[in-house]
Design an enzyme around this catalytic site. Structure first.
Site, mmCIF file in Angstrom:
data_model
loop_
_atom_site.group_PDB
_atom_site.id
_atom_site.type_symbol
_atom_site.label_atom_id
_atom_site.label_comp_id
_atom_site.label_asym_id
_atom_site.label_seq_id
_atom_site.Cartn_x
_atom_site.Cartn_y
_atom_site.Cartn_z
ATOM 1 N N GLY A 20 0.812 -1.209 0.000
ATOM 2 C CA GLY A 20 0.000 0.000 0.000
ATOM 3 C C GLY A 20 0.846 1.259 0.000
ATOM 4 O O GLY A 20 2.063 1.228 0.212
ATOM 5 N N GLY A 22 0.258 5.539 1.229
ATOM 6 C CA GLY A 22 -0.576 6.618 1.739
ATOM 7 C C GLY A 22 0.014 7.965 1.379
ATOM 8 O O GLY A 22 0.940 8.064 0.562
ATOM 9 N N GLY A 23 -0.513 8.999 1.990
ATOM 10 C CA GLY A 23 -0.029 10.328 1.680
ATOM 11 C C GLY A 23 1.392 10.581 2.139
ATOM 12 O O GLY A 23 2.123 11.369 1.533
ATOM 13 N N ALA A 25 3.553 7.804 3.589
ATOM 14 C CA ALA A 25 4.407 6.636 3.772
ATOM 15 C C ALA A 25 4.021 5.526 2.806
ATOM 16 O O ALA A 25 2.900 5.468 2.296
ATOM 17 C CB ALA A 25 4.303 6.137 5.212
ATOM 18 N N VAL A 27 3.763 1.295 2.536
ATOM 19 C CA VAL A 27 3.507 0.190 3.460
ATOM 20 C C VAL A 27 3.952 -1.111 2.796
ATOM 21 O O VAL A 27 3.603 -1.375 1.637
ATOM 22 C CB VAL A 27 2.015 0.097 3.841
ATOM 23 C CG1 VAL A 27 1.813 -0.953 4.934
ATOM 24 C CG2 VAL A 27 1.497 1.451 4.318
ATOM 25 N N LYS A 42 5.823 0.390 7.844
ATOM 26 C CA LYS A 42 5.465 1.677 7.252
ATOM 27 C C LYS A 42 6.726 2.527 7.193
ATOM 28 O O LYS A 42 7.366 2.780 8.219
ATOM 29 C CB LYS A 42 4.367 2.359 8.064
ATOM 30 C CG LYS A 42 3.842 3.645 7.430
ATOM 31 C CD LYS A 42 2.481 4.042 7.996
ATOM 32 C CE LYS A 42 1.367 3.218 7.433
ATOM 33 N NZ LYS A 42 0.020 3.791 7.699
ATOM 34 N N ASP A 135 -8.102 10.606 12.411
ATOM 35 C CA ASP A 135 -8.330 10.110 11.053
ATOM 36 C C ASP A 135 -8.993 8.736 11.085
ATOM 37 O O ASP A 135 -8.587 7.814 10.378
ATOM 38 C CB ASP A 135 -7.007 10.038 10.290
ATOM 39 C CG ASP A 135 -7.201 9.935 8.773
ATOM 40 O OD1 ASP A 135 -8.307 10.278 8.298
ATOM 41 O OD2 ASP A 135 -6.264 9.509 8.075
#
Length: 533
Positions: A20, A22-23, A25, A27, A42, A135
């Site tokens: 994955g 994210g904004g 980091a 994963v 992460k 979040d």
């Protein structure tokens, strides 16, 4: 690029695959050779790892989150830096709420309540420790192997928020679809902001849609501040009024009108779960079984065991049975009594019945002796137990008598003979007429009962047609009409995936027809301009 870390080792942890991004980091799935378990790693993206202020806050907040030890908060195993890589390591939980909603569309009410119980318990603990998540959303809720909801990414949004406040960087903290009104306004936050975001999450899990949607994050944030959320039961009429009331209380604009703490929300959800009857897809689905069988389970149970109560009840039942048996033995004729004992498994070790005060004749004594010596007939050969096989498309949710038992093909010999309703459901857009297919069958001992179901998901047909008032119709290749309407349509039409012919017509205009293909992928509107005088 995230591939740069593949095959590398950070600390003692080996990086194996990208799972994955994210904004802030990337994963990865990794492996911990010390604990011999898979882990999630992460790693901060280089633009943030190279920013000293951000890195410092990130590592501090990750360390704070690592101290949150709670069954419903993900366990952080390590926080560190190696060369240019700033990272933290946590338990690897491959299944998340997003995954379940993609498959199921919505959660059954009992699972929805338990999801809320798990997350509210995690929030209550974190808030007592002075940590606000900021979040909460479907992406940040995972499930362990027992089906318990686990909250991830505590501290990450707080690290970003602190960095913005310190540096004045223009960044959005959190996810606008899950913003609390105070978060949208940029006001100071407390734990009630997480309660609001959990309300949005429960709304999505209960209905399959978000309460507020829009074209850009500013418009969505404005709706959180100004607009009243829709009623969840408008999207899912099967939802109870009690659960709807809880969700809407979480979504109150004024924080003072929400649940003041995660504990208060958790308490109300526990009370709701106690009132709810067992619905489809409960955490443990026990099907009736033949004598000596083991119940089939869809998912492991998460209700705490109450062994003392169960054992006490079992002891009471056993005592009552022994008393009843003794009374029957004393009141029945002795020849019947002895024959019953001799034909019961394990009865050879039982004590003889108490002597009767009535005189016993030689004939009756002989009859009694005959009954004792009479050979026990061999047990009859049992028939094959009832067996059920269900063949469905990959990913289809299979339910037996309303209870979720599997995703994909399913087979069991742990089911009672009789009539059962089997259904299969594919994840699809709301209103899809073919997403669920059901059959009622009679299951008998002997040959297996085989049920083949073929539910079909739907895609959306969106039309951009002029002039207004034109009639549209979709038919099969054989000419059978599937759906029709008048443009402009209030909403896209859900149609089963497949190939069709689209017809557009209006009086005094030339008719228009063309083949179309409906799929689950997003597609642009069908743009048609009729030729009219």
């Amino acid at each position: 690029m995230p591939e740069r870390y593949l095959g590398r080792t950070l600390g003692r942890f080996r990086i194996e695959a990208i799972i994955g991004s994210g904004g802030f980091a990337w994963v990865y799935k990794g492996y911990d050779p010390e604990l011999e378990i898979p882990v999630a790693i992460k790693v901060l993206k280089p633009q943030y790892a190279g920013e000293e202020t951000f890195e410092t806050r990130f590592r501090r907040e990750a360390s704070t989150a690592a101290k949150l030890r709670h069954p419903n908060i993900i366990r952080i195993l390590a926080v560190g830096r190696e060369e240019q890589a700033v990272y933290f390591v946590m338990d690897y939980l491959p299944t998340g709420l997003d995954d379940r909603l993609r498959i199921m569309g919505t959660l059954p009410e009992s699972l929805l309540i338990r999801l809320g119980m798990d997350v509210s318990a995690a929030l209550a603990f974190a808030h007592r420790e002075g940590v606000i998540h900021r979040d909460i959303k479907t992406d940040n809720i995972l499930f362990d192997e027992h089906g318990n909801a686990i909250v991830a990414d505590f501290g990450i949004a707080r690290a970003v928020s602190g960095y913005i406040e310190q540096t004045g960087t223009n960044m959005v903290v959190g996810t606008p679809q899950y913003f609390s009104p105070e978060q949208a306004r940029g006001q100071p936050l407390d734990g009630r902001a997480d309660i609001y975001s959990l309300g949005v999450t429960l709304f999505k899990a209960a209905t399959g849609v978000l309460p507020f949607q829009g074209d850009d994050w500013y418009d969505i944030a404005r709706q959180h501040v100004e607009e009243t959320p829709p009623k969840p039961r408008a999207f899912n009429p099967a939802l109870s009024r009690g659960v709807e009331r809880v969700i809407l209380k979480c979504l109150e604009k004024n924080p003072a009108n929400r649940y003041p703490t995660g504990d208060a929300l958790h308490t109300e959800l526990v009370q709701l779960l106690g009132k709810a009857a067992l619905p489809e897809g409960d955490a443990t689905i026990v099907l009736p079984t033949p004598l000596g069988g083991t119940p089939a389970q869809a998912e492991p149970a998460r209700t705490p065991a109450r062994w003392p109560t169960v054992l006490s009840a079992a002891a009471a039942i056993l005592i009552a049975a022994l008393i009843a048996t003794t009374l029957r033995m004393r009141s029945a004729p002795r020849s019947v009594e002895v024959e019953h004992v001799a034909s019961t498994p394990g009865a050879a070790m039982a004590a003889p019945p108490p002597p009767s005060s009535a005189p016993v004749s030689r004939d009756s004594a002989a009859a009694e002796a005959d009954s004792i010596q009479r050979p026990v007939p061999a047990p009859a050969v049992a028939e094959s137990p009832p067996e059920l096989r269900v063949d469905v498309p990959d990913g289809a949710a299979v339910r037996v008598d309303g209870h979720l038992v599997a995703h994909g093909d399913w087979h069991t010999r742990k089911i009672t003979a009789g009539r059962h309703t089997i259904s299969a459901t594919m994840a699809s857009v709301p209103g899809c007429p073919t997403a669920t297919q059901s059959r009622t069958v009679r299951v008998t001992a002997g040959d297996p009962t085989i049920v083949a179901l073929a539910p079909r998901p739907c895609g959306k047909l969106t039309l951009d047609v002029l002039p207004a008032g034109a009639r549209w119709a979709v038919s099969s290749r054989e000419g059978d009409e599937i759906a029709h309407g008048i443009v402009p349509s209030a909403a896209p039409a859900p149609l089963p995936v497949g190939s069709y012919v689209l017809h557009i017509s209006k009086r005094l205009c030339a008719d228009w027809s063309a083949p179309i293909t409906i799929s689950t992928a997003e597609r642009p509107p069908e743009r048609v301009r009729l030729i009219c005088p």
